[in-house]
Motif scaffolding. Sequence first.
Motif: not given
Length: 315
Positions: A72-77, A100-105, A115-121, A131-133
Amino acid sequence: MSIYVAHRLFAAHDRALAAALAERLAAKVGSERVFLPFCDTDEEGLVAEVKGRRLFELDRERLGRLNAMVALLHGPSLDDGVCMEIGYAAASGIPVLLLTTDFQTYSLTEDGDLLDFPDPLIQAVANRVIRVPHLGPPSSPRQQGATHYAEFLSRNRSQVDSAIDTAVDALLELPPPGPRPTAHSEDGVVFVEGSPYTGWGHDHLARPCLDAGHGVVLPRRFTAANPIGGALDDLSAACGASRLLADVSGPETPPGTAVLIGAALASGVRIGAFHPRPTYTHASGREPNWRNLMIQYAVHAHLDAMEAVQEWLAM
């Protein structure tokens, strides 16, 4: 099937979300096949001489016998302990599903690939990202006497329920674990991972490696035309090096760095963590930790100054 639910521990709502997912998953596969850290290690009730290390050992033991992981991952941090666990599973051939329920890409440049997350890795190592944003639909008509806050709460709960249902169904469709990659190391090669939270970049740590006679590999994912491809190259290079020298400076270990630490640990790579200005965390019954305990005990050396880096490279 044994499934590990990786989640941020440090807020009640995060633990509640993970517990709701574990409960719904257990209804499908049986509770004996689901592992929920904090809950199944009985963190609050656990008594050990060095509690943080014991928690790490219990979690790592379970990471070594998985069929799948859901994180479970959410947000840029992103939580660095969860990212470390993702890297460990991915390098062990365990399929990983990210929710993730983050609405940002995110993108590395203004007009770069989304990208779904800030680091492509993070995205690169996942078998699937769910993604359920969007909030759930508003109820119609609104219940008598309900405030708009209650309506907003209901829509958030609906979003979470949808995310959990989608994740449970997807987990049951993941492929079986792949063969664990054969560990190999390029003698004398150090993969140097800088921190985006500092101003000194990679050269700060690459220079002492070169001075000590080591070959150096630097990450490519932040400059490659294809960030996902560059990320997979980074994972392969880090797991194939003889050492990983990672700058873990920042408010948390940078998420991609945490993934590489987990992958390197699973691959038998020696890991040094450069962290000159730690901020200690404290929890009841635990020893003080200078990073997330999954990071602290995954690394082989905590390097708090350049002199310590040089000594470690000479070993």
